[in-house]
Design an enzyme around this catalytic site. Structure first.
Site, short mmCIF file in Angstrom:
data_model
loop_
_atom_site.label_atom_id
_atom_site.label_comp_id
_atom_site.label_asym_id
_atom_site.label_seq_id
_atom_site.Cartn_x
_atom_site.Cartn_y
_atom_site.Cartn_z
N THR A 16 0.85 -1.20 0.00
CA THR A 16 0.00 0.00 0.00
C THR A 16 0.88 1.25 0.00
O THR A 16 0.64 2.20 -0.76
CB THR A 16 -0.89 0.03 1.27
N ASN A 43 -3.77 -12.44 2.38
CA ASN A 43 -3.64 -13.27 3.60
C ASN A 43 -5.01 -13.70 4.11
O ASN A 43 -5.19 -14.84 4.52
CB ASN A 43 -3.02 -12.53 4.79
N CYS A 44 -5.94 -12.74 4.06
CA CYS A 44 -7.23 -12.99 4.70
C CYS A 44 -8.03 -14.05 3.96
O CYS A 44 -8.97 -14.62 4.50
CB CYS A 44 -8.02 -11.69 4.80
N THR A 274 9.44 5.96 13.75
CA THR A 274 10.05 5.23 14.87
C THR A 274 10.91 6.21 15.66
O THR A 274 10.92 7.43 15.37
CB THR A 274 10.94 4.09 14.34
N ILE A 279 13.08 6.61 9.78
CA ILE A 279 12.54 5.23 9.66
C ILE A 279 11.11 5.21 10.17
O ILE A 279 10.82 5.59 11.31
CB ILE A 279 13.41 4.22 10.46
N ASP A 284 1.30 -4.88 11.43
CA ASP A 284 1.26 -5.79 12.59
C ASP A 284 2.47 -5.64 13.50
O ASP A 284 2.45 -6.09 14.65
CB ASP A 284 1.24 -7.26 12.10
N LYS A 435 -37.07 1.27 12.56
CA LYS A 435 -36.14 1.53 13.66
C LYS A 435 -35.03 0.50 13.51
O LYS A 435 -35.23 -0.68 13.81
CB LYS A 435 -36.83 1.37 15.02
#
Ligand SMILES: Cc1cc2nc3c(=O)[nH]c(=O)nc-3n(C[C@H](O)[C@H](O)[C@H](O)COP(=O)(O)OP(=O)(O)OC[C@H]3O[C@@H](n4cnc5c(N)ncnc54)[C@H](O)[C@@H]3O)c2cc1C
Length: 644
Positions: A16, A43-44, A274, A279, A284, A435
């Site tokens: 991405t 992956n999913c 970081t 960097i 994850d 509703k």
């Protein structure tokens, strides 16, 4: 001068970021370093390829190296592992895994998106276990699928009841394998709370999945053919999936001297930098801020990784975009049910000593009179003082995703539970009710905020009754035949006004019904008449999801079908359709249907509430009727019952 960016990790966050970088800058040199053979794969989707819901392997490869190179003009180096970072010289040491060559590459900006790897503890017998698998990437998937295809295993053990474990369990069942799930905690699916998970526990049983809770794996024996548990029992298996969680791939960051958080994730600021300003890190591997509580946490999900990838790319190109934190909105398919959650659950709030209020409701996914409506168990957690929404959880066969997404959006927009009542959501009978369940959750929570409704929770009921509390079940008599809270007395709602004289004013009266609504009506009658009253939140339905009394165990196949008594040809005398009806109508219609029959005649009952799978067999048995068969036709469950 043109910048040079190296990205380590070429899947969710990394790919991405690479694409975004190119859209922002045409002249930046972008090098994408990926240890594996594939970039930007799904992956999913991996469990569903193993289960053969996704049939075409190539569909997992969302982007090919060539496709991405051509479209975004990237220097993509697959089968290349970043071995170390030298932040002072601003270089990365990379190993070409195909020819073993090791070389240095310099950068102006570096992005780390190396993800997280499955946790594999040192369990005795693990190294000799040839049929133990973890699942992270395409090679893992190929290994599992090839094993299932070629060895035709009959039994599998899944260790860990998180998202990947549960998805794998379902997909292995889809392949005709008998599955046992072993989970150390007292529930599966950590993002939801115990009583909600209990609904899934029952559903897994219906699907013939064996669930062993509060037990761990002590060792493997017989080259993995035997899984030995902490309590000494052992399970025979032909294969084992180890899915007890993931650990951030933090080694590069650690050896480069970058700051790590308490749980080992890479520490980043709100700009995803970081401790070294050149960097960045995403996905994850990073520690994120919990959007609700503001505390540091790890939430390994694809949506946050993708968002962070884009933000980090923008910031590397000079923007100052902030990552707002992670709400943890998640969803999974568990056989015929969907489970979704957003924000903080009770377990987190308790740990953080944040006081909260909870409501449970069980509305229909759409208008009951339109076919296919099924109940949603919806839980909302909020601040009783301010109405701030802390989180929500939902389980159902239909319409769960959009309710949780609406609430997740409401949380991000800073809306309160009162604002939920004012949301104007799309409605037509096939999709919702005038509703919407989200509006309903808002109404119930607002009633609590205003003091119009006081509740007790499912886990408080037994103690109250045991200590002599007065609990009135305001449902119809026949509903009690399907189960009731021990110690409750019975006064149907419609008789309550006439029987007020029987009730004490000096003590709190507790009321309960099927889902909480009639209990609320009863509590209003009592309150207005000067009684102190509290309603059992979520009614029998929430209570019985944990303490479901007299459950007759029935097993269904993957289609939800079962032959219970006999296979004799069934002649149907009357069909009663209660799909989508709200309580007490299904039971009233069933009662009328049964009453219209002679002994030995058969009623065919159509239901969309999965709770019937546990309630109806028990009721039939108690009433002396014979449940001949059940069958599932899409979302409709059919029961054939022979009258006593
Ligand atoms: C089976 C499975 C199902 C999932 N289902 C869902 C889901 O339904 N919904 C959801 O939200 N999330 C799901 N996830 C989680 C989601 O895939 C991750 O949150 C997301 O992929 C994280 O993105 P990332 O960029 O941090 O890491 P990844 O996407 O894992 O990418 C990291 C990449 O970095 C590479 N790498 C690591 N170290 C190095 C190195 N030193 N040198 C070179 N390359 C390196 C790795 O090979 C890897 O390919 C699932 C994950 C799995 C495994």
């Amino acid at each position: 001068m043109a910048q040079k960016v190296i990205i380590i990790g070429g899947v969710a966050g990394g790919a991405t970021a690479a694409a975004r970088l190119r859209r922002v800058s045409e002249d930046t040199e972008i090098i994408l370093v990926e240890r594996g053979e594939h970039i930007s794969f799904a992956n999913c989707g991996l469990p569903y390829y193993i289960g053969e819901t996704i049939k075409d392997r190539s569909k997992l490869l969302v982007q090919t190296v060539k496709g991405m190179k051509d479209r975004f003009n990237l220097d993509i180096r697959i089968l290349s592992e970043a071995l170390s970072i030298n932040p002072e010289n601003k270089t990365v040491t990379i190993k070409n895994l195909q020819n073993g060559e090791v070389y240095e590459e310099s950068y102006d900006k570096l992005l780390l998106s190396p993800g997280a790897r499955p946790i594999v503890p040192a369990i005795p017998g693990l190294n000799e276990n040839q049929t133990l698998f973890t699942l992270r990437n395409i090679p893992d998937t190929d290994k599992i699928k090839n094993y299932v295809d070629s060895h035709n295993p009959k039994k599998a053990v899944v260790i860990g009841g998180g998202f990947i474990g549960i998805e794998m369990a379902e997909n292995l069942v889809d392949r005709g394998i008998e599955v046992t799930i072993i989970e150390m905690a007292n529930q599966i699916m950590a993002p939801i709370d115990f009583e909600m998970a209990s609904i899934l526990h029952t559903h897994l049983k219906e699907k013939s999945v064996k669930l062993i809770l509060e037990n761990g794996v002590e060792s493997f024996a017989d080259n993995g053919k035997k899984v030995i548990l902490s309590d000494g029992t052992d399970i025979e298996t032909d294969m084992t999936i180890l899915s007890i969680g993931v650990r951030p791939e933090n080694e590069l960051a650690k050896t480069a001297g970058l700051k790590l958080g308490e749980r080992g994730g890479i520490a980043v600021n709100e700009f995803l930098q970081t401790s070294n300003g050149d960097i960045y890190a995403v996905g994850d591997t990073v520690e994120v801020v919990d959007y609700i509580s503001g505390t540091k946490t790890m939430i390994p999900l694809a949506g946050p990784a993708n968002r962070q990838g884009r933000i980090a790319a923008n910031n590397m190109m000079g923007k100052k975009e902030k990552y707002q934190g992670t709400l943890g909105t998640s969803i999974a398919k568990v056989f015929d049910l969907t489970v979704a959650a957003t924000g903080n659950n009770e377990k987190i709030l308790k740990r953080l000593s944040i006081s909260y209020e909870v409501i449970h409701i069980h509305p229909s996914s759409h208008a009951g009179y339109y076919p296919g409506a099924a109940p949603i168990a919806l839980k909302l957690i909020f601040d009783k003082e301010t109405g701030k929404i802390f989180g929500a959880q939902a389980i159902g066969a239909d319409g769960v995703d959009k309710r949780i997404d609406v609430i997740a959006t409401a949380i991000k927009g800073g809306l309160t539970v009162e604002d939920l009542t004012n949301l104007e959501l799309s409605y037509a009978p096939p999709y919702s009710s005038a509703k919407d369940p989200v509006n309903m959750a808002g109404y119930v929570a607002s009633n609590i905020l205003e003091g119009a409704l006081e509740t007790i929770q499912w886990h408080e009921v037994d103690k109250i009754v045991a200590e002599g509390g007065l609990l009135i079940d305001v449902r119809e008599a026949m509903e009690r035949e399907f189960g009731f809270i021990e110690g409750s007395i019975h006064i149907p709602l419609n008789e309550l006004r006439d029987r007020l004289k029987e009730l004490p004013k000096e003590q709190t009266i507790y009321v309960s019904c099927q889902v909480g609504l009639r209990g609320y009506l009863a509590s209003r009658i009592l309150k207005i008449n000067g009684f102190q009253v509290k309603n059992v939140d979520g009614g029998w339905k929430t209570y019985s999801s944990v303490y479901g009394s007299n459950i007759v165990e029935i097993k269904t196949n993957d289609l939800g079908e079962t032959d219970i008594e006999s296979t004799k040809e069934i002649k149907v005398d009357t069909i009663v359709d209660v799909t989508g009806l709200t309580c007490p109508m299904p039971i009233i219609k069933l009662k009328k249907g049964i009453e219209s029959l002679d002994s030995g005649q058969v009623i065919e009952l159509h239901v969309t509430d999965r709770g019937a799978l546990k309630d109806l067999p028990a009721w039939s048995k108690n009433a002396g009727h014979t449940l001949l068969k059940t069958e599932q036709d899409e979302k409709v469950i059919k029961f054939w019952i022979e009258k006593k």
